[in-house]
Motif scaffolding. Structure first.
Motif, mmCIF file in Angstrom:
data_model
loop_
_atom_site.group_PDB
_atom_site.id
_atom_site.type_symbol
_atom_site.label_atom_id
_atom_site.label_comp_id
_atom_site.label_asym_id
_atom_site.label_seq_id
_atom_site.Cartn_x
_atom_site.Cartn_y
_atom_site.Cartn_z
ATOM 1 N N CYS A 39 -1.481 0.780 0.420
ATOM 2 C CA CYS A 39 -1.802 -0.641 0.245
ATOM 3 C C CYS A 39 -1.333 -1.110 -1.139
ATOM 4 C CB CYS A 39 -3.295 -0.900 0.452
ATOM 5 S SG CYS A 39 -4.300 -0.886 -1.016
ATOM 6 N N THR A 40 -0.970 -2.366 -1.204
ATOM 7 C CA THR A 40 -0.483 -2.931 -2.471
ATOM 8 C C THR A 40 -1.478 -3.912 -3.069
ATOM 9 O OG1 THR A 40 0.749 -4.567 -1.153
ATOM 10 C CG2 THR A 40 1.957 -2.626 -1.898
ATOM 11 N N GLY A 41 -2.640 -4.062 -2.441
ATOM 12 C CA GLY A 41 -3.660 -4.955 -2.965
ATOM 13 C C GLY A 41 -4.747 -5.179 -1.933
ATOM 14 N N LYS A 42 -5.696 -6.045 -2.277
ATOM 15 C CA LYS A 42 -6.786 -6.391 -1.372
ATOM 16 C C LYS A 42 -6.896 -7.899 -1.256
ATOM 17 C CE LYS A 42 -9.940 -2.438 -1.739
ATOM 18 N NZ LYS A 42 -11.327 -2.046 -2.098
ATOM 19 N N GLU A 43 -7.343 -8.342 -0.097
ATOM 20 C CA GLU A 43 -7.646 -9.756 0.133
ATOM 21 C C GLU A 43 -9.018 -9.803 0.793
ATOM 22 O OE1 GLU A 43 -5.739 -13.091 2.942
ATOM 23 O OE2 GLU A 43 -4.378 -12.411 1.347
ATOM 24 N N GLY A 44 -10.044 -9.958 -0.034
ATOM 25 C CA GLY A 44 -11.407 -9.842 0.472
ATOM 26 C C GLY A 44 -11.668 -8.419 0.910
ATOM 27 N N ASP A 45 -12.101 -8.247 2.162
ATOM 28 C CA ASP A 45 -12.352 -6.911 2.692
ATOM 29 C C ASP A 45 -11.122 -6.303 3.354
ATOM 30 O OD1 ASP A 45 -15.023 -7.005 1.904
ATOM 31 O OD2 ASP A 45 -15.643 -7.978 3.779
ATOM 32 N N PHE A 46 -10.006 -6.995 3.291
ATOM 33 C CA PHE A 46 -8.805 -6.525 3.977
ATOM 34 C C PHE A 46 -7.832 -5.863 3.002
ATOM 35 C CE2 PHE A 46 -10.146 -10.373 6.439
ATOM 36 C CZ PHE A 46 -10.711 -9.663 7.505
ATOM 37 N N LEU A 47 -7.008 -4.962 3.538
ATOM 38 C CA LEU A 47 -6.010 -4.245 2.756
ATOM 39 C C LEU A 47 -4.652 -4.895 2.979
ATOM 40 C CD1 LEU A 47 -7.124 -0.594 3.648
ATOM 41 C CD2 LEU A 47 -7.970 -2.081 1.817
ATOM 42 N N VAL A 48 -3.933 -5.121 1.892
ATOM 43 C CA VAL A 48 -2.643 -5.804 1.946
ATOM 44 C C VAL A 48 -1.520 -4.776 1.864
ATOM 45 C CG1 VAL A 48 -1.137 -7.505 0.835
ATOM 46 C CG2 VAL A 48 -3.638 -7.843 0.854
ATOM 47 N N ILE A 49 -0.560 -4.908 2.751
ATOM 48 C CA ILE A 49 0.654 -4.093 2.721
ATOM 49 C C ILE A 49 1.804 -5.022 2.371
ATOM 50 C CG2 ILE A 49 2.164 -2.518 3.986
ATOM 51 C CD1 ILE A 49 -0.664 -1.469 3.778
ATOM 52 N N GLY A 50 2.356 -4.864 1.166
ATOM 53 C CA GLY A 50 3.437 -5.736 0.722
ATOM 54 C C GLY A 50 4.580 -4.955 0.112
ATOM 55 N N GLY A 51 5.572 -5.673 -0.397
ATOM 56 C CA GLY A 51 6.695 -5.048 -1.089
ATOM 57 C C GLY A 51 7.467 -4.078 -0.204
ATOM 58 N N GLN A 52 7.864 -2.956 -0.799
ATOM 59 C CA GLN A 52 8.617 -1.944 -0.062
ATOM 60 C C GLN A 52 7.804 -1.345 1.076
ATOM 61 O OE1 GLN A 52 11.861 -1.059 -0.290
ATOM 62 N NE2 GLN A 52 12.085 -2.740 -1.763
ATOM 63 N N GLU A 53 6.489 -1.277 0.904
ATOM 64 C CA GLU A 53 5.649 -0.740 1.973
ATOM 65 C C GLU A 53 5.688 -1.649 3.202
ATOM 66 O OE1 GLU A 53 3.471 2.320 2.180
ATOM 67 O OE2 GLU A 53 5.257 2.608 0.937
ATOM 68 N N PHE A 54 5.774 -2.950 2.971
ATOM 69 C CA PHE A 54 5.884 -3.892 4.085
ATOM 70 C C PHE A 54 7.209 -3.689 4.821
ATOM 71 C CE2 PHE A 54 7.121 -8.164 5.707
ATOM 72 C CZ PHE A 54 6.164 -8.261 6.710
ATOM 73 N N ASN A 55 8.280 -3.456 4.062
ATOM 74 C CA ASN A 55 9.577 -3.178 4.690
ATOM 75 C C ASN A 55 9.502 -1.897 5.514
ATOM 76 O OD1 ASN A 55 10.654 -5.446 3.436
ATOM 77 N ND2 ASN A 55 11.431 -4.287 1.676
ATOM 78 N N HIS A 56 8.786 -0.920 4.990
ATOM 79 C CA HIS A 56 8.604 0.337 5.718
ATOM 80 C C HIS A 56 7.820 0.096 6.998
ATOM 81 C CE1 HIS A 56 6.988 4.744 5.727
ATOM 82 N NE2 HIS A 56 7.997 4.582 6.551
ATOM 83 N N LEU A 57 6.769 -0.718 6.923
ATOM 84 C CA LEU A 57 5.962 -1.041 8.098
ATOM 85 C C LEU A 57 6.832 -1.686 9.185
ATOM 86 C CD1 LEU A 57 2.428 -2.555 8.217
ATOM 87 C CD2 LEU A 57 4.264 -3.746 9.399
ATOM 88 N N LYS A 58 7.692 -2.615 8.778
ATOM 89 C CA LYS A 58 8.557 -3.271 9.765
ATOM 90 C C LYS A 58 9.547 -2.292 10.377
ATOM 91 C CE LYS A 58 10.130 -6.659 7.239
ATOM 92 N NZ LYS A 58 10.904 -7.884 6.921
ATOM 93 N N ALA A 59 10.069 -1.371 9.547
ATOM 94 C CA ALA A 59 11.019 -0.378 10.055
ATOM 95 C C ALA A 59 10.360 0.555 11.068
ATOM 96 C CB ALA A 59 11.598 0.423 8.893
#
Length: 233
Positions: free
Chosen positions: A6-26
């Motif tokens: 995770c690259t951060g939090k939004e309330g109780d949720f975990l954020v996947i951003g940046g290169q990790e988001f690209n990895h998630l899409k791949a």
């Protein structure tokens, strides 16, 4: 099950951003899929809630507690003249179960601590990438570099890999202990003076038979043998 950082939090949720988001899409992960998400030193079983522009949101369902393997093996790696070889060392040591890697400055290795310290963030990212791939309970820690003469024997069994020593092989070790330290020299090995200094501090020379291993392979082999044979001797 896929594992992401995770690259951060939004309330109780975990954020996947940046290169990790690209990895998630791949990975072609879809809304509603379950993932392992590593956040702030903890691993969570999570569900993918949404995929937005540039990031995804995951809801943690429960913390995943994977027992740490025993024994604990800490690797003390002399920094090679070719700094790029440390990347191979880190990946292999992580995969074979090392708990901690400390870069060491020695006579025949890379000398500039300031340059090594600039590499630490990249090396930590490599450790995280290996953590995702090999499903470790936690990432292998990368410690700050120190000079070899500053090192003290801290583990129950402290070893220095020495191609020129016939004092001990893996079969002669006491493999019933809870912690082991393994020191690996640079290309060309440690100097005689360095080995003698380490022996005076309680390090036991160990030869991995039958052949001389490359620096970037030796620590991983020693770690794998200890992790797999401990408690079975």
């Amino acid at each position: 099950m896929e594992r992401l950082i995770c690259t951060g939090k939004e309330g109780d949720f975990l954020v996947i951003g940046g290169q990790e988001f690209n990895h998630l899409k791949a990975l072609r992960v879809k809304k509603g899929d379950r993932l392992e998400v590593f956040c702030e030193g903890r691993l969570f079983l999570s569900i993918l809630l949404s995929i937005e522009k540039g990031y995804a949101l995951c809801k943690p369902l429960e913390e995943i507690n994977i027992p740490l393997p025993k024994p604990e093996v800490n690797l003390y790696q002399c920094i090679p003249l070719e700094l790029r070889l440390m990347e191979e060392v880190i990946d292999r040591a992580s995969q074979t179960g090392a708990n901690l890697l400390i870069p060491l400055v020695c006579k025949r290795g890379f000398q500039k601590l300031s340059v090594v310290e600039e590499k630490l963030e990249r090396w930590k990212k490599l450790s995280l990438a290996s953590f995702k791939q090999c499903k470790r309970p936690k990432p292998m820690e990368i410690g700050r570099p120190i000079r070899l003469y500053e090192l003290e024997a801290k583990e129950e069994v402290s070893l220095v890999l020495d191609n020129f020593s016939a004092e001990a092989d893996i079969k002669s070790l006491d493999l019933t202990k809870r912690s082991y330290g393994v020191l690996v020299g640079p290309e060309g090995g440690l100097s005689i003076e360095e080995v003698e200094t380490l022996k005076s501090k309680g390090f036991k020379p160990l030869f991995l038979r039958p052949y001389v291993l490359r620096m970037e392979m030796a620590g991983a082999v020693a770690t794998a043998l200890i992790m797999n044979l401990a408690g079975k001797s």
